[in-house]
Scaffold this motif. Sequence first.
Motif, PDB file in Angstrom:
ATOM      1  N   ALA A 119      -0.826   3.453   2.352  1.00 46.09           N
ATOM      2  CA  ALA A 119      -1.796   2.676   3.973  1.00 46.09           C
ATOM      3  C   ALA A 119      -2.987   3.282   3.509  1.00 46.09           C
ATOM      4  O   ALA A 119      -4.357   3.889   4.379  1.00 46.09           O
TER       5      ALA A 119
ATOM      6  N   GLU B  55       0.642  -1.116  -0.031  1.00 48.44           N
ATOM      7  CA  GLU B  55       0.056   0.138   0.025  1.00 48.44           C
ATOM      8  C   GLU B  55       1.110   1.583  -0.118  1.00 48.44           C
ATOM      9  O   GLU B  55       1.272   1.964   0.780  1.00 48.44           O
TER      10      GLU B  55
ATOM     11  N   GLU C 115      12.821  -5.240  10.998  1.00 54.22           N
ATOM     12  CA  GLU C 115      11.634  -5.128  10.171  1.00 54.22           C
ATOM     13  C   GLU C 115      11.175  -6.176   8.846  1.00 54.22           C
ATOM     14  O   GLU C 115      10.382  -6.735   8.610  1.00 54.22           O
TER      15      GLU C 115
ATOM     16  N   ARG D 163      16.960  -6.923   8.578  1.00 57.54           N
ATOM     17  CA  ARG D 163      16.530  -6.414   9.777  1.00 57.54           C
ATOM     18  C   ARG D 163      16.092  -6.699  10.838  1.00 57.54           C
ATOM     19  O   ARG D 163      14.590  -7.551  10.003  1.00 57.54           O
TER      20      ARG D 163
ATOM     21  N   ALA E 137      -0.018   2.477   8.792  1.00 62.64           N
ATOM     22  CA  ALA E 137       1.262   1.839   7.901  1.00 62.64           C
ATOM     23  C   ALA E 137       2.496   1.269   7.643  1.00 62.64           C
ATOM     24  O   ALA E 137       2.808   1.661   9.220  1.00 62.64           O
ATOM     25  N   SER E 138       2.698   0.179   7.533  1.00 60.98           N
ATOM     26  CA  SER E 138       3.505  -0.791   7.738  1.00 60.98           C
ATOM     27  C   SER E 138       4.757  -0.399   6.991  1.00 60.98           C
ATOM     28  O   SER E 138       4.604  -0.530   5.883  1.00 60.98           O
ATOM     29  N   PRO E 139       6.022  -1.237   8.117  1.00 63.53           N
ATOM     30  CA  PRO E 139       7.192  -1.028   7.321  1.00 63.53           C
ATOM     31  C   PRO E 139       6.834  -1.524   5.852  1.00 63.53           C
ATOM     32  O   PRO E 139       6.424  -2.744   5.315  1.00 63.53           O
ATOM     33  N   TYR E 140       7.922  -1.484   4.704  1.00 66.10           N
ATOM     34  CA  TYR E 140       8.649  -1.855   3.566  1.00 66.10           C
ATOM     35  C   TYR E 140       6.650  -1.612   3.093  1.00 66.10           C
ATOM     36  O   TYR E 140       6.628  -2.201   1.550  1.00 66.10           O
ATOM     37  N   MET E 141       6.134  -1.287   3.044  1.00 65.25           N
ATOM     38  CA  MET E 141       4.397  -0.774   2.486  1.00 65.25           C
ATOM     39  C   MET E 141       3.484  -2.225   2.802  1.00 65.25           C
ATOM     40  O   MET E 141       2.551  -1.945   1.647  1.00 65.25           O
TER      41      MET E 141
END
Lengths: 393, 424
Positions: B69, B66, B171, B169, B83-87
């Motif tokens: 997001a 997204e 995430e 990493r 919104a989350s890491p790496y979209m």
Amino acid sequence: MNNEKFITFIEFTGFIALKKSGKSKSSIYSLNAFCCLLYALCFLLFAMPSEAKVTGACSDCHTMHNSQRGQAMARDYSSTDAGLVEDASPNPALLISSCIGCHFDSGTTTIIANNTPVVLNAQDPGSSALAGGNFYYSSAGPGGAYDKGHNVKNISPQESSPMDAPPGFKAGVELPNGGTGPASWASQLTCAGTYGCHGNRGIADEVKSVFGAHHQNVDIDSSSDAYKVYNSYRFLYGIRGAEDIDWEKTASGIDHNGYQGDSLYGSTNTISYLCSECHGNYHANTNLGGSGSVGDSTPWLRHPADFAFNGVRGNNYAGSEYASYTTYNVIAPVAESSPTTSDSVVNSGSIVMCLSCHRAHASPYFKMLRWDYKAGSLGTALSGCMVCHTSKN
Amino acid sequence: MTGRFNILLTFVALCVSSVLFWILCLEKADSGPYLDSAHGNAAYGVNRSSTATIGYTKGHCGHCHEQHASIGGSEPVPVTGYASPYMTFSDNFVSQSQNFCIDCHTGMGSVQVSFDRINYNYSYWFGGDTANHTTPNNIYDAFNPVAGSAHNLQDILNFVKAKWPETFRNESNPCSACHNPHLSQRGYPVVRPTDRDNVWGDGQGEMMSDFAFARAGQYQAPFRYNSTTVYEPDGSATADGSNLPDYVTFCSDCHNATNVIYSSSLGRNLKQIDWTQQARTYGLVGDYHGAVTRCWGTDGMVDATCGTDPANWGSIKEPYLSANKPNYILSCTDCHEPHGSVHGIGSTEPYLLRKTVNGHYNRQCAGGPGNPCSWEQEFCRSCHVHNRHCGGAGACLNCHHHNSYARCFACTYCPEGGVHGHAF
């Protein structure tokens, strides 16, 4: 400037001067040649910048009394009629029409009289659409859909919540050249003014926000300081850039707008900053959403804007998929820190921006994207993504 | 005449060039690493319900990512509120049971519209046992068996972050330690953690036959379920490993002789494994199922390399018996499920062991008069005939495991290895 009359005048004055001095005709002809050369130099020095300014008769744009032979002269765009209709109410600044009315064409022509760019056509402009796209695709007319463009007042009705406010809106953001954006979104989007994009957004009234810009307009490049509306990129106050001479009616890898970008989302004079004055949570500048909303390169939470390729993958641009995007592509263009209208090379300093994916006004495609994001063919749907994300090709 | 010929030739050349150009461009638009992947497949690729409703076609980036997001002013399902890491549409990894990948690769509640192909386990798809392995039928269940064992995803993430910090990493998703969601294909699902831009096992030098050959060994594929004529992984007559990715090299990126991998499930470090070690030497990490040459013949009798002994420790079964290769080198997947495995009845072995091995379903021992057994014994009997034992007939895996070097049969029968040898 009446060039023929000027030449005749110069020749006349030269002739009189030489006749009185008693010089021969050959001398007169030499003087004539010199005057023509002088004229040519004047033309080069003064004529080019003046192309950006509005030209033509005053009555092309203004009406003194909004009345002539008992008929109203003002014309305004009617979304109901998908065209210009007579308007008995006078317009501010004695204008014949509003923004929309002047920048409208009933056919498919996108640059009309007096070199006026058209942003709304009554018919599908197709490949003639200018860089910002065309509100035909988001208008209330037969070709329009809300999700293909900005829903500008008087072009299309206001959308219902949550799309009655800009997605990602952040209240009171800092504007370029000072001032702050609105504390809330209380109005339908307009062309200019506080709830618009063009002009000085610190001035609520649309017309006042662009006062004088049309008459003082200059063709700018990225060296323009953008301290005035008239010398800002496309009258976007405080935004820099290089303006393509025909608004990308014809566009290619060496003929296009030069979009201002920042390699690390720090500047306020970029095109992406302009977008994010309303869509604030989508930009990592500290005046806007910041890294808390957008993330950073390790990792991003939202798609970056105003971020250069040299910062990807832990500063390993050479080993990244973006290194294969080397030639400017008008499908997914990039910004530069010092853009020109003929930049053809994409490299580590090139910058992703909002307009890498979207059109500014409207487009034929979902969410104003620059390609058909909802195509049934997956290759077509992702064709724009893959311009940058080359390892997904 | 010459002039006309030149004109004709030029015309033909232009036509041919145009056709070639069209073909090449068409090919470029319809293929590429992502479009060749399982997720990017236009017929069966990713297809999140909420974004499919919007109109995104199968395989579309927007099903997983997204950009803002938000679509149309709101967050598509599943709604996380941020919104989350790496979209990605949800956080990459939270726990063994909560993971972005599992949001689709699960049973009830999956956000994927439908699955063209069910995520059964290795024994089903490549072992050919479609009768006894209809569960687990999704990745979530494979990693979270009610009674079984599985790769611990947190342990994986901890290890790969420390081992390859430039790639993984906090995430990151532990699934990506083995897979690349933009590259992995149905036939070639794995990507080495050391080479993220290429699938593994799809090219020359990346097959089990190559691995075995390079170490003076031979790969023999086990039988497919209920067959004695066709073999894993594809049910063909090919048995030399030329049609099986070199999973040993892949797994050994983590499970090798030097890496120290802590298992929170076991509460200890994992046994180190060296499938490449050929020396039968006490103290060296090595395995008979790997490159260490066996001591005796496939019939369990003496072998000239190990000296003479009339004892018969037990033969190995078909197809290994008749193939009679000098040095069998097995694939990890011959014995292990890559994701997780259900316990055998009466077993609590936590080693992701397959229940169908070499065409034999051995979830429980056969039982009956004269056949007291444990599930572990049944597991080993998939390939071995058990005649003698120098120790007590207890749980096989107490002694027979990776990096084990039991004393008993090493001292006399494998003099080259010194006093001790290897039990596995």
